[in-house]
Design a protein around this motif. Structure first.
Motif, PDB file in Angstrom:
ATOM      1  N   GLY A 191       0.813  -1.204   0.000  1.00  0.00           N
ATOM      2  CA  GLY A 191       0.000   0.000   0.000  1.00  0.00           C
ATOM      3  C   GLY A 191       0.846   1.253   0.000  1.00  0.00           C
ATOM      4  O   GLY A 191       0.540   2.222  -0.711  1.00  0.00           O
ATOM      5  N   VAL A 192       1.902   1.252   0.789  1.00  0.00           N
ATOM      6  CA  VAL A 192       2.828   2.390   0.805  1.00  0.00           C
ATOM      7  C   VAL A 192       3.463   2.558  -0.569  1.00  0.00           C
ATOM      8  O   VAL A 192       3.524   3.662  -1.119  1.00  0.00           O
ATOM      9  CB  VAL A 192       3.905   2.181   1.888  1.00  0.00           C
ATOM     10  N   ARG A 193       3.935   1.476  -1.140  1.00  0.00           N
ATOM     11  CA  ARG A 193       4.607   1.556  -2.442  1.00  0.00           C
ATOM     12  C   ARG A 193       3.657   2.009  -3.543  1.00  0.00           C
ATOM     13  O   ARG A 193       4.074   2.660  -4.501  1.00  0.00           O
ATOM     14  CB  ARG A 193       5.237   0.207  -2.809  1.00  0.00           C
ATOM     15  N   SER A 194       2.370   1.676  -3.403  1.00  0.00           N
ATOM     16  CA  SER A 194       1.414   2.038  -4.447  1.00  0.00           C
ATOM     17  C   SER A 194       1.215   3.537  -4.561  1.00  0.00           C
ATOM     18  O   SER A 194       0.719   4.022  -5.582  1.00  0.00           O
ATOM     19  CB  SER A 194       0.067   1.361  -4.187  1.00  0.00           C
ATOM     20  N   ALA A 195       1.590   4.296  -3.527  1.00  0.00           N
ATOM     21  CA  ALA A 195       1.431   5.752  -3.546  1.00  0.00           C
ATOM     22  C   ALA A 195       2.740   6.472  -3.865  1.00  0.00           C
ATOM     23  O   ALA A 195       2.808   7.695  -3.774  1.00  0.00           O
ATOM     24  CB  ALA A 195       0.889   6.237  -2.202  1.00  0.00           C
ATOM     25  N   ILE A 196       3.767   5.714  -4.234  1.00  0.00           N
ATOM     26  CA  ILE A 196       5.064   6.273  -4.624  1.00  0.00           C
ATOM     27  C   ILE A 196       5.247   5.954  -6.105  1.00  0.00           C
ATOM     28  O   ILE A 196       5.461   4.796  -6.477  1.00  0.00           O
ATOM     29  CB  ILE A 196       6.207   5.669  -3.789  1.00  0.00           C
ATOM     30  N   SER A 197       5.160   6.954  -6.946  1.00  0.00           N
ATOM     31  CA  SER A 197       5.059   6.685  -8.378  1.00  0.00           C
ATOM     32  C   SER A 197       6.264   5.935  -8.934  1.00  0.00           C
ATOM     33  O   SER A 197       6.120   5.083  -9.811  1.00  0.00           O
ATOM     34  CB  SER A 197       4.847   7.985  -9.148  1.00  0.00           C
ATOM     35  N   SER A 198       7.465   6.224  -8.449  1.00  0.00           N
ATOM     36  CA  SER A 198       8.645   5.555  -8.990  1.00  0.00           C
ATOM     37  C   SER A 198       8.686   4.079  -8.637  1.00  0.00           C
ATOM     38  O   SER A 198       9.357   3.295  -9.308  1.00  0.00           O
ATOM     39  CB  SER A 198       9.923   6.240  -8.490  1.00  0.00           C
ATOM     40  N   LEU A 199       7.955   3.664  -7.602  1.00  0.00           N
ATOM     41  CA  LEU A 199       7.850   2.246  -7.251  1.00  0.00           C
ATOM     42  C   LEU A 199       6.609   1.625  -7.867  1.00  0.00           C
ATOM     43  O   LEU A 199       6.649   0.499  -8.363  1.00  0.00           O
ATOM     44  CB  LEU A 199       7.826   2.077  -5.727  1.00  0.00           C
ATOM     45  N   ALA A 200       5.511   2.371  -7.853  1.00  0.00           N
ATOM     46  CA  ALA A 200       4.247   1.819  -8.351  1.00  0.00           C
ATOM     47  C   ALA A 200       4.270   1.574  -9.848  1.00  0.00           C
ATOM     48  O   ALA A 200       3.519   0.727 -10.356  1.00  0.00           O
ATOM     49  CB  ALA A 200       3.108   2.770  -7.995  1.00  0.00           C
ATOM     50  N   GLN A 201       5.120   2.298 -10.579  1.00  0.00           N
ATOM     51  CA  GLN A 201       5.160   2.136 -12.025  1.00  0.00           C
ATOM     52  C   GLN A 201       6.128   1.060 -12.491  1.00  0.00           C
ATOM     53  O   GLN A 201       6.225   0.806 -13.695  1.00  0.00           O
ATOM     54  CB  GLN A 201       5.499   3.474 -12.685  1.00  0.00           C
ATOM     55  N   LEU A 202       6.826   0.427 -11.569  1.00  0.00           N
ATOM     56  CA  LEU A 202       7.713  -0.675 -11.916  1.00  0.00           C
ATOM     57  C   LEU A 202       7.027  -2.005 -11.627  1.00  0.00           C
ATOM     58  O   LEU A 202       6.234  -2.124 -10.691  1.00  0.00           O
ATOM     59  CB  LEU A 202       9.023  -0.577 -11.128  1.00  0.00           C
ATOM     60  N   ALA A 203       7.355  -3.007 -12.410  1.00  0.00           N
ATOM     61  CA  ALA A 203       6.757  -4.326 -12.225  1.00  0.00           C
ATOM     62  C   ALA A 203       7.153  -4.901 -10.870  1.00  0.00           C
ATOM     63  O   ALA A 203       8.301  -4.753 -10.441  1.00  0.00           O
ATOM     64  CB  ALA A 203       7.205  -5.258 -13.343  1.00  0.00           C
ATOM     65  N   PRO A 204       6.221  -5.546 -10.170  1.00  0.00           N
ATOM     66  CA  PRO A 204       6.554  -6.147  -8.877  1.00  0.00           C
ATOM     67  C   PRO A 204       7.770  -7.065  -8.947  1.00  0.00           C
ATOM     68  O   PRO A 204       8.582  -7.106  -8.007  1.00  0.00           O
ATOM     69  CB  PRO A 204       5.286  -6.922  -8.521  1.00  0.00           C
ATOM     70  N   ALA A 205       7.916  -7.795 -10.037  1.00  0.00           N
ATOM     71  CA  ALA A 205       9.056  -8.705 -10.167  1.00  0.00           C
ATOM     72  C   ALA A 205      10.380  -7.948 -10.205  1.00  0.00           C
ATOM     73  O   ALA A 205      11.422  -8.481  -9.787  1.00  0.00           O
ATOM     74  CB  ALA A 205       8.908  -9.548 -11.433  1.00  0.00           C
ATOM     75  N   THR A 206      10.351  -6.722 -10.699  1.00  0.00           N
ATOM     76  CA  THR A 206      11.563  -5.908 -10.748  1.00  0.00           C
ATOM     77  C   THR A 206      12.014  -5.501  -9.351  1.00  0.00           C
ATOM     78  O   THR A 206      13.207  -5.455  -9.048  1.00  0.00           O
ATOM     79  CB  THR A 206      11.312  -4.644 -11.603  1.00  0.00           C
ATOM     80  N   LEU A 207      11.045  -5.218  -8.493  1.00  0.00           N
ATOM     81  CA  LEU A 207      11.350  -4.771  -7.136  1.00  0.00           C
ATOM     82  C   LEU A 207      11.581  -5.916  -6.156  1.00  0.00           C
ATOM     83  O   LEU A 207      12.219  -5.725  -5.116  1.00  0.00           O
ATOM     84  CB  LEU A 207      10.203  -3.902  -6.616  1.00  0.00           C
ATOM     85  N   ALA A 208      11.080  -7.096  -6.481  1.00  0.00           N
ATOM     86  CA  ALA A 208      11.053  -8.200  -5.523  1.00  0.00           C
ATOM     87  C   ALA A 208      12.413  -8.550  -4.933  1.00  0.00           C
ATOM     88  O   ALA A 208      12.535  -8.720  -3.706  1.00  0.00           O
ATOM     89  CB  ALA A 208      10.404  -9.424  -6.162  1.00  0.00           C
TER      90      ALA A 208
END
Length: 247
Positions: A191-208
């Motif tokens: 939920g926190v990440r969803s409100a941060i555009s630089s994180l929300a616009q990247l694929a979850p697999a990229t951040l995992a």
């Protein structure tokens, strides 16, 4: 489709204006009696003297509280306003979403009679000082490389501007990218990440992978040992900057 038509639904849960940042912004507007808020979103940091908000996302304008200034859908690059329409123009954490920053800044200068106030960040400073992007999520830093204008270039576009550092309090209530610098567990919350555009616009697999390393470092205490200095700080300058330009 505007970016925040997708990201906007979770915005209000994590992006509450911080009163200390609000005070800085409102002071920077000085004696301006009328303000246009560009990239206004849901109205965060919008002073009572705002006469018009401009925002491309209907999802965001629908979240504006009752009694807010009138809002129109529009983009910074083509503001639906006459020349010298207001004493001041305000733009808060929005430039990185513009498709043409030079055109947008030219529009701010056209519309503002006296002053332009912008809150943004110096990406070179941010990349170096913000531990999350530096140590765990370099992909997010790389994403921002493509949309962050060098500060010197932005000042030139403004025709000159005063720069002020905006250190972030450790308990910042506005959940933008570096707001949780002393609360690292927050970045594990989707939920926190969803409100941060630089994180929300990247694929979850990229951040995992990076998030998994952060979770492990927090569980073992490695993060706390590495960043013990942060845990004793009340504020941190990670590159957020207030630009004030008189027209």
């Amino acid at each position: 489709m505007a970016v925040y038509d997708t990201l906007g639904p979770a915005y209000a849960d994590n992006r509450r204006p911080d009163p200390r940042i609000a005070a800085r912004l409102h002071a920077a507007l000085g004696a301006a009696a009328t303000v246009v808020n560009v990239g206004a979103g849901s109205g965060s940091y919008e002073p009572a003297r705002t006469v018009l908000a401009v925002e491309p996302s209907r999802v965001m304008t629908d979240q504006r509280p009752p009694g807010s200034a009138p809002a129109v859908r529009g983009i910074a690059e083509r503001l639906p306003l006459r020349d010298n329409a207001a004493d001041a123009v305000l733009a808060v954490l929005t430039l990185h979403h513009w498709s043409d920053v030079a055109a947008g800044v030219a529009e701010l200068r056209r519309v503002a009679r006296r002053r332009i106030v912008i809150l943004t960040w110096d990406h070179e400073v941010f990349r170096e000082r913000f531990w999350l992007f530096r140590e765990y999520l370099p992909q997010a830093a790389a994403f921002d490389d493509g949309r962050a204008l060098p500060m010197a270039a932005l000042v030139t576009l403004l025709g000159g501007a005063r720069q002020e550092a905006v250190p972030l309090p450790h308990d910042c209530t506005d959940g933008f990218a570096a707001a949780y610098w002393r609360r690292p567990h927050a970045y594990l919350d989707p939920g926190v990440r969803s409100a941060i555009s630089s994180l929300a616009q990247l694929a979850p697999a990229t951040l995992a992978p990076g998030l998994a390393r952060l979770a492990e470092d927090l569980a073992t205490g490695r993060w706390q040992r590495r960043h013990a200095d942060l845990l004793a700080r009340q504020t941190l300058d990670v590159g957020y900057r207030l630009l004030v330009a008189d027209t």
